[in-house]
Design an enzyme around this catalytic site. Structure first.
Site, short mmCIF file in Angstrom:
data_model
loop_
_atom_site.label_atom_id
_atom_site.label_comp_id
_atom_site.label_asym_id
_atom_site.label_seq_id
_atom_site.Cartn_x
_atom_site.Cartn_y
_atom_site.Cartn_z
N ASP A 193 -13.82 -9.04 -9.92
CA ASP A 193 -12.51 -8.90 -10.58
C ASP A 193 -12.35 -9.94 -11.70
O ASP A 193 -12.33 -11.14 -11.43
CB ASP A 193 -11.41 -9.09 -9.52
CG ASP A 193 -10.04 -8.68 -10.04
OD1 ASP A 193 -9.92 -8.36 -11.24
OD2 ASP A 193 -9.09 -8.66 -9.23
N GLU A 218 -13.70 -4.75 -11.70
CA GLU A 218 -12.24 -4.57 -11.68
C GLU A 218 -11.58 -5.32 -12.83
O GLU A 218 -11.86 -6.49 -13.06
CB GLU A 218 -11.71 -5.06 -10.33
CG GLU A 218 -10.20 -4.92 -10.14
CD GLU A 218 -9.77 -5.20 -8.70
OE1 GLU A 218 -10.53 -4.88 -7.76
OE2 GLU A 218 -8.68 -5.75 -8.53
N ASP A 241 -6.61 -2.49 -12.38
CA ASP A 241 -5.61 -3.07 -11.47
C ASP A 241 -4.35 -3.36 -12.30
O ASP A 241 -3.47 -2.49 -12.43
CB ASP A 241 -6.19 -4.33 -10.81
CG ASP A 241 -5.23 -5.02 -9.85
OD1 ASP A 241 -4.06 -4.61 -9.79
OD2 ASP A 241 -5.61 -5.98 -9.16
N TRP A 320 -5.52 -5.25 0.89
CA TRP A 320 -5.50 -6.71 0.79
C TRP A 320 -4.10 -7.18 1.13
O TRP A 320 -3.11 -6.68 0.58
CB TRP A 320 -5.87 -7.17 -0.62
CG TRP A 320 -5.97 -8.67 -0.72
CD1 TRP A 320 -7.08 -9.43 -0.48
CD2 TRP A 320 -4.91 -9.60 -1.03
NE1 TRP A 320 -6.78 -10.77 -0.63
CE2 TRP A 320 -5.46 -10.90 -0.97
CE3 TRP A 320 -3.55 -9.45 -1.34
CZ2 TRP A 320 -4.70 -12.04 -1.21
CZ3 TRP A 320 -2.80 -10.60 -1.58
CH2 TRP A 320 -3.37 -11.87 -1.52
#
Ligand code: 0XW
Ligand code: MG
Length: 367
Positions: A193, A218, A241, A320
């Protein structure tokens, strides 16, 4: 039954371990906003929204409470049986600010679930499992330390890891991901990420220097436009995201084939009712996704877990929750916890979580 009152509370959530470091920001103390909606016959429903600081995305704690101050007075006296009616009333009071409306959407589903005697997962279409996988998200750190944590978390049962990169040099990012891969190999699925922190140039270099490692990339760059320019030039699949700011952004990303999957946040999309739509849009195109929120305690963790249980497991990338980074719970009788990298889906009516009386102190606002 009508809404009699709405109390707003604040919970300060210090990060266990000191700091949560991402490319975009480092946070140490999160400011969560909770709503307690009470009906005329005395049922209470809870909702929560907790931005992970003011920089991660266009949300901030004071903004959430200011938005709720605009909306909440207009909800007193409204009927509670229809989430669509509540959504309409909220939109009549304030445009946008889905992350604040999300707390009220969650609280209403909590009330409806309790009234019908069913868990929120049933209201969201029905659970496909009673235990959902989570994933562990490391912070931006040194290659050796990140690889050690990654190996420990795989041993602890996490089926997926998210490795944070960005905000420092390319060499360190490349070394981190190689060391993690050496440490865990195929024992866990990997996401890397960038939290908007890479330029297109550094994303391309990073991608090539990690070509042989199977991970999903990500949110490498800041904007969807930058990510569009990466299309066809990357080895790794791309997940969005932070750019999925609302349903329209998700629709664009899916219809234009910009994303291969998503890291989704319940509050950013406007609550569980909106997340259901995104879940179903992803399902039409067989797109994998997570079911997270940026931060928050047991209420938001329960909300994510209920929705997560309704996602087709073969396409589910995990829920998460911030529990690993928070000391204590709002509800010590029915806390939402990660065990062996998985979370049990609450089975009691509504969210299945009730903050203990007085746990947040006095309300910061009442309507
Ligand atoms: C790993 N998360 C779900 C927690 C922080 O809010 C950041 C976020 C992400 O994927 O970016
Ligand atoms: Mg992310």
């Amino acid at each position: 039954m009508r809404i009699r009152s709405i109390n707003v509370y604040r919970a300060l959530l210090p990060v266990k371990g000191g700091a949560y470091r991402m490319a975009s920001d480092t946070v140490q103390n999160l400011d969560s906003t909770l709503v307690e909606v009470t009906t005329e016959d005395g049922l209470t429903g809870w909702g929560e929204t907790c931005p992970v600081g003011p920089v991660y995305q266009a949300h901030h704690a004071l903004g959430a409470r200011a938005a709720i101050a605009e909306i909440a007075p207009g909800l007193i006296g409204e009927q509670t049986q229809s989430v669509r009616h509540l959504a309409k009333r909220m939109d009549e009071r304030l445009t946008g600010h889905g992350y604040a409306k999300a707390a009220l959407d969650i609280a209403l589903l909590d009330i409806i679930g309790q009234r019908l005697g069913v868990p929120v997962s049933t209201l969201l279409g029905g659970a496909l499992t009673d235990r959902v996988p989570s994933y562990y998200s490391t912070i931006v750190g040194t290659p050796d330390e990140t690889a050690r944590i990654a190996a420990d978390k795989v041993k602890a049962g996490y089926p997926r890891l998210q490795i944070k990169i960005g905000g420092h040099n390319l060499e360190q990012d490349v070394a981190t991901v190689h060391k993690v891969w050496e440490a865990v190999g195929f024992k866990a699925r990997l996401a890397v990420d960038g939290n908007r922190g890479l330029t297109v140039v550094s994303a391309l270099h990073f991608d090539r220097l990690c070509q042989s490692i199977p991970f999903v990339f990500e949110q490498p760059c800041n904007s969807m436009e930058e990510i569009v320019t990466l299309k066809g030039r990357l080895t790794h699949p791309v997940y969005l995201d932070e750019n999925t700011e609302d349903l329209n952004a998700v629709l664009r990303a899916i219809s234009a084939g910009i994303a291969d999957g998503f890291g989704l946040k319940v509050t950013r999309l406007g609550g569980l009712t909106k997340m259901m739509i995104v879940r179903d849009m992803c399902s039409i195109r067989s797109l994998p996704h997570t079911c997270d929120d940026a931060w928050g305690g047991d209420i938001i963790a329960a909300a994510c877990t209920h929705l997560a249980s309704t996602v087709e497991p073969s396409r589910f990338e995990g829920a998460w929750i911030a529990q690993e980074y928070i000391d204590g719970h709002y509800d010590n009788t029915n806390p939402v916890v990660i065990e062996n990298g998985h979370i049990a889906v609450p089975q009691r009516p509504g969210l299945g979580v009730k903050p203990e009386a007085g746990v947040f102190g006095a309300p910061v606002a009442s309507y």
